[in-house]
Design a protein around this motif. Sequence first.
Motif, short mmCIF file in Angstrom:
data_model
loop_
_atom_site.label_atom_id
_atom_site.label_comp_id
_atom_site.label_asym_id
_atom_site.label_seq_id
_atom_site.Cartn_x
_atom_site.Cartn_y
_atom_site.Cartn_z
N MET A 1 -2.61 6.10 -2.05
CA MET A 1 -3.71 5.31 -2.46
C MET A 1 -4.37 4.43 -1.42
SD MET A 1 -3.65 2.33 -5.14
CE MET A 1 -2.92 1.18 -3.95
N GLY A 2 -5.34 4.35 -1.15
CA GLY A 2 -5.97 3.43 -0.20
C GLY A 2 -7.28 2.55 -0.75
N VAL A 3 -7.10 1.28 -0.33
CA VAL A 3 -8.06 0.25 -1.14
C VAL A 3 -9.40 0.28 -0.06
CG1 VAL A 3 -8.94 -2.16 -1.20
CG2 VAL A 3 -6.60 -1.42 -1.65
N THR A 4 -10.25 0.73 -0.90
CA THR A 4 -12.02 0.96 -0.29
C THR A 4 -12.72 -0.31 -0.50
OG1 THR A 4 -12.66 1.63 -2.15
CG2 THR A 4 -11.84 3.38 -1.06
N ARG A 5 -12.24 -1.26 -1.17
CA ARG A 5 -13.02 -2.33 -0.88
C ARG A 5 -12.73 -3.50 -1.98
NH1 ARG A 5 -18.77 -2.58 -4.51
NH2 ARG A 5 -17.81 -1.71 -6.30
N ILE A 6 -13.01 -4.94 -1.52
CA ILE A 6 -12.45 -5.89 -2.71
C ILE A 6 -13.94 -6.57 -2.67
CG2 ILE A 6 -11.25 -8.09 -2.60
CD1 ILE A 6 -9.09 -6.53 -0.80
#
Length: 115
Positions: A1-6
């Motif tokens: 799982m990778g964060v794509t934006r905050i």
Amino acid sequence: MGVTRIVANLSAPDPIALAKFYQEVFELDLPLDKGWISFLASDATQKIELHTASQGGSGTDLPVISIGVDDLHASEAAVRAAGAEVVYGPVKEEWGLRRFYFRDPAGNLINVVDS
């Protein structure tokens, strides 16, 4: 799982008025306005960061968001011209960061940083 934006969500009694403030001061685009929420955007890319803190540094309150800019003095002038109150700085912090804080029209404490 990778964060794509905050994404930062600023509380405002009038979201479009606050969006127009940020659009004017920071030259952002306004691609979506639903009345209850407005999206501001820029074509700039950035790395993803999420900070956790107990205070804002140098004994200051913790701001709700930090905005990186390429010209701190021009940003300060735009914030003041838009009628917002600068409440801290501009200052060069002991850790090398140049910044100032202001209160936006909805009362949110914002940190503007020379990036």
